[in-house]
Design an enzyme around this catalytic site. Sequence first.
Site, PDB file in Angstrom:
ATOM      1  N   HIS A  69      50.119   4.277  43.839  1.00 35.99           N
ATOM      2  CA  HIS A  69      48.762   3.759  43.664  1.00 35.99           C
ATOM      3  C   HIS A  69      48.170   4.249  42.346  1.00 35.99           C
ATOM      4  O   HIS A  69      47.488   3.495  41.621  1.00 35.99           O
ATOM      5  CB  HIS A  69      47.909   4.214  44.855  1.00 35.99           C
ATOM      6  N   GLU A  72      49.589   2.247  39.520  1.00 33.49           N
ATOM      7  CA  GLU A  72      48.967   0.909  39.479  1.00 33.49           C
ATOM      8  C   GLU A  72      47.663   0.951  38.685  1.00 33.49           C
ATOM      9  O   GLU A  72      47.396   0.097  37.827  1.00 33.49           O
ATOM     10  CB  GLU A  72      48.697   0.422  40.901  1.00 33.49           C
ATOM     11  N   HIS A  73      46.829   1.968  38.955  1.00 35.84           N
ATOM     12  CA  HIS A  73      45.575   2.112  38.216  1.00 35.84           C
ATOM     13  C   HIS A  73      45.826   2.267  36.727  1.00 35.84           C
ATOM     14  O   HIS A  73      45.141   1.650  35.898  1.00 35.84           O
ATOM     15  CB  HIS A  73      44.816   3.351  38.731  1.00 35.84           C
ATOM     16  N   GLU A 144      37.546   7.542  45.026  1.00 30.15           N
ATOM     17  CA  GLU A 144      38.009   6.479  45.912  1.00 30.15           C
ATOM     18  C   GLU A 144      38.534   7.058  47.223  1.00 30.15           C
ATOM     19  O   GLU A 144      38.248   6.537  48.308  1.00 30.15           O
ATOM     20  CB  GLU A 144      39.103   5.672  45.216  1.00 30.15           C
TER      21      GLU A 144
END
Length: 426
Positions: A69, A72-73, A144
């Site tokens: 993840h 991906e960012h 997040e």
Amino acid sequence: MKYSTINYEHLGETLYEYRHESGLKCLLVRKPGYNKKSAMFGTHYGSIDNIFKVQGGDKEIEVPDGIAHFLEHKLFEQEDGNMLDKFSRLGASPNAFTSFNQTVYFFSCTDLFEENFKLLLDYVQKPWLTDENVEKEKGIIGQEIRMYEDNADWRVFFNLLDCLYVNHPVKLEIAGSVESIAKITKELLYDCYHTFYSPSNMVVVVVGDLDPDTVFSMVDEKIHFRDKGTVEKKYPEEPHHLNKDYKEQKLAVSMPLFYMGIKDNVRVTGSDIIKRRIALGIVLTEAMGRTSDLYTRLYDEGLINDSFRFEASVEQEYGFVAWGGQSPDPKKTAGIISEALQTLTTQGISQEAFDRIKRAHRGMFIRSLNSVDNIAREMMDSFFNATSYLDTGRIYEELDLDYVNRVLHEVFKGSPALSVILPQQA
């Protein structure tokens, strides 16, 4: 240019398949007359892939939770600016997601497809990582993670997965934890990128009114990275029994939430994954769909409301069924559902119910082919499971009651686990 063409005449769909010299597979579903186009560039790499061998070496490493993840960012941030801004200036709607077993970058648009498509193919091949921007991202993702810690729907789901799974990393948060992402370094991110962002581990999916020669020529023009060989992943052994049968947490909610589930211990591959998903969907609809006796009883007694939902997840690496929603009395509701499932498992699904639900679900599949975004997403998912979403029509035709009842007995013979979120003042 050589590519294959597969006609699905019973669906009115045509699939074009092209394999780039790097090993990258490219799929185009042509939709004549559609204005909207959708394109995805994905890798078979998700949050569960934390133990693997780095390409070019024999050493097995374990990386921190949440690194897929995190990567991906970071791919959205390029040395010359943020990719979201570039797509927006071209009139496209871009995004990306990391799931348990995939990372996918995509956009949809009505105009300037070629410019947007070239941009997608280009930036996914060019990670720009520095010690400074990696450290900065930790703060953003940390916020997040903390947001999801207070999200009741998210917590009731992952608490259920913690009940179902003893060892498998599907039980872990996709974004990781504040502690795990603190261990992420630029070097680890590059190791993961060079291992999993390899052509033979990736696929490009395009859906819209587009010419295959044009699309595949752009792939030839923009794809420059080289294949690094087969990815070697490792997952821990997962026992058949539950990790725990109940988990409770208190959060700021006005009404309790519950989510129940059963682990599916049968592993299948290829088109059998679609077949098993369909079978489980039929079972769940018969057991607790909105026209079922169980749903009507629970709704009339005020034990559930319109938030009630169910799902069946069948992947090569794991599988489970889950259901739930808001309820003033989660334990009472769970008990009634468990009894109803035991009765259904004993009696089986009738031919009449099977035929009715199968027709309805097949109709929903046909309607799903009107959405270019849905087709792209499902084609991506099915490719990584060694099958094709467009084979779903054929699978419906072949599906019979004996198979569905066999799956019913395989999965629902066990006792479900229960996850509950209670109001903090309770």
